[in-house]
Design an enzyme around this catalytic site. Sequence first.
Site, PDB file in Angstrom:
ATOM      1  N   HIS A 190      -6.657  -5.681   2.656  1.00  0.00           N
ATOM      2  CA  HIS A 190      -5.535  -5.029   3.334  1.00  0.00           C
ATOM      3  C   HIS A 190      -4.931  -6.022   4.327  1.00  0.00           C
ATOM      4  O   HIS A 190      -5.662  -6.564   5.179  1.00  0.00           O
ATOM      5  CB  HIS A 190      -6.011  -3.825   4.159  1.00  0.00           C
ATOM      6  CG  HIS A 190      -6.526  -2.665   3.373  1.00  0.00           C
ATOM      7  ND1 HIS A 190      -5.757  -1.568   3.080  1.00  0.00           N
ATOM      8  CD2 HIS A 190      -7.749  -2.420   2.830  1.00  0.00           C
ATOM      9  CE1 HIS A 190      -6.484  -0.681   2.406  1.00  0.00           C
ATOM     10  NE2 HIS A 190      -7.698  -1.173   2.236  1.00  0.00           N
ATOM     11  N   ASP A 207       0.862  -1.184   0.000  1.00  0.00           N
ATOM     12  CA  ASP A 207       0.000   0.000   0.000  1.00  0.00           C
ATOM     13  C   ASP A 207       0.903   1.240   0.000  1.00  0.00           C
ATOM     14  O   ASP A 207       1.841   1.344   0.784  1.00  0.00           O
ATOM     15  CB  ASP A 207      -0.902  -0.003   1.239  1.00  0.00           C
ATOM     16  CG  ASP A 207      -2.039   1.011   1.120  1.00  0.00           C
ATOM     17  OD1 ASP A 207      -3.206   0.592   1.146  1.00  0.00           O
ATOM     18  OD2 ASP A 207      -1.745   2.228   0.997  1.00  0.00           O
ATOM     19  N   ILE A 208       0.596   2.172  -0.872  1.00  0.00           N
ATOM     20  CA  ILE A 208       1.450   3.346  -1.059  1.00  0.00           C
ATOM     21  C   ILE A 208       1.322   4.342   0.102  1.00  0.00           C
ATOM     22  O   ILE A 208       2.193   5.186   0.298  1.00  0.00           O
ATOM     23  CB  ILE A 208       1.119   4.028  -2.417  1.00  0.00           C
ATOM     24  CG1 ILE A 208       2.290   4.832  -2.941  1.00  0.00           C
ATOM     25  CG2 ILE A 208      -0.145   4.862  -2.332  1.00  0.00           C
ATOM     26  CD1 ILE A 208       3.465   4.025  -3.365  1.00  0.00           C
ATOM     27  N   HIS A 243     -10.057  -5.569  -2.914  1.00  0.00           N
ATOM     28  CA  HIS A 243      -8.717  -5.747  -2.349  1.00  0.00           C
ATOM     29  C   HIS A 243      -8.805  -6.044  -0.858  1.00  0.00           C
ATOM     30  O   HIS A 243      -9.711  -5.582  -0.172  1.00  0.00           O
ATOM     31  CB  HIS A 243      -7.827  -4.523  -2.594  1.00  0.00           C
ATOM     32  CG  HIS A 243      -8.425  -3.221  -2.167  1.00  0.00           C
ATOM     33  ND1 HIS A 243      -9.355  -2.556  -2.912  1.00  0.00           N
ATOM     34  CD2 HIS A 243      -8.224  -2.463  -1.061  1.00  0.00           C
ATOM     35  CE1 HIS A 243      -9.700  -1.439  -2.298  1.00  0.00           C
ATOM     36  NE2 HIS A 243      -9.032  -1.356  -1.157  1.00  0.00           N
TER      37      HIS A 243
HETATM   38  P1  AMP Z   1      -9.837   1.498   0.300  1.00  0.00           P
HETATM   39  O1  AMP Z   1     -10.407   1.481  -1.113  1.00  0.00           O
HETATM   40  O2  AMP Z   1     -10.568   2.434   1.192  1.00  0.00           O
HETATM   41  O3  AMP Z   1      -9.723   0.113   0.873  1.00  0.00           O
HETATM   42  O4  AMP Z   1      -8.362   2.077   0.209  1.00  0.00           O
HETATM   43  C1  AMP Z   1      -7.556   1.911  -0.931  1.00  0.00           C
HETATM   44  C2  AMP Z   1      -6.114   1.745  -0.523  1.00  0.00           C
HETATM   45  O5  AMP Z   1      -5.348   1.694  -1.721  1.00  0.00           O
HETATM   46  C3  AMP Z   1      -5.547   2.879   0.327  1.00  0.00           C
HETATM   47  O6  AMP Z   1      -4.977   2.341   1.508  1.00  0.00           O
HETATM   48  C4  AMP Z   1      -4.502   3.530  -0.588  1.00  0.00           C
HETATM   49  O7  AMP Z   1      -3.380   3.984   0.114  1.00  0.00           O
HETATM   50  C5  AMP Z   1      -4.149   2.385  -1.525  1.00  0.00           C
HETATM   51  N1  AMP Z   1      -3.681   2.838  -2.833  1.00  0.00           N
HETATM   52  C6  AMP Z   1      -4.256   3.731  -3.647  1.00  0.00           C
HETATM   53  N2  AMP Z   1      -3.547   3.888  -4.780  1.00  0.00           N
HETATM   54  C7  AMP Z   1      -2.468   3.066  -4.653  1.00  0.00           C
HETATM   55  C8  AMP Z   1      -1.345   2.772  -5.484  1.00  0.00           C
HETATM   56  N3  AMP Z   1      -1.168   3.354  -6.686  1.00  0.00           N
HETATM   57  N4  AMP Z   1      -0.442   1.871  -5.037  1.00  0.00           N
HETATM   58  C9  AMP Z   1      -0.596   1.276  -3.829  1.00  0.00           C
HETATM   59  N5  AMP Z   1      -1.636   1.514  -3.009  1.00  0.00           N
HETATM   60  C10 AMP Z   1      -2.563   2.396  -3.411  1.00  0.00           C
END
Ligand code: AMP
Length: 129
Positions: A95, A29-30, A93
């Site tokens: 986490h 996660d970025i 996704h």
């Molecule tokens: P959520 O949809 O609320 O579960 O959160 C989406 C997650 O994706 C967040 O924790 C972001 O930090 C992560 N995220 C968004 N864009 C990227 C990316 N390009 N690379 C890695 N993680 C990402």
Amino acid sequence: MASIFTKIISGEIPCYKVAETEDYLAFLDINPNAKGHTLCIPKAEVDKIFDLEEVAFHGLMAFSRQVAIAVEKAVPCKRVGMTVIGLEVPHAHVHLIPLNTMEDARFINKTKLDREEFEAIAARIASFL
Ligand code: AMP
């Protein structure tokens, strides 16, 4: 329009890759809650995780479990927590978050890592797979 995660799968957008199979991908996660915070996704773009076909859902869980075991070996933590939210990115996704305190499970306190730290932790997790 392709989700940002579909663009990661296609290589259009870079990621810190941890693991990949024909059907699933794991990457860091970025904007991590904690060092080693990893996302596991199906390559097929489906928004909500419970809309995945049963086989794809169970496949994602099995893949996430393997990655979580590697994260726990790679990152000092009490345990690895699993969370599904999906409010930000409409591509299913999981986490995987290394937890030491309840704060690590909240998406408020974020950890800043530089590129070298991301690369090092992704490689370390991958080494335990
Ligand atoms: P959520 O949809 O609320 O579960 O959160 C989406 C997650 O994706 C967040 O924790 C972001 O930090 C992560 N995220 C968004 N864009 C990227 C990316 N390009 N690379 C890695 N993680 C990402």
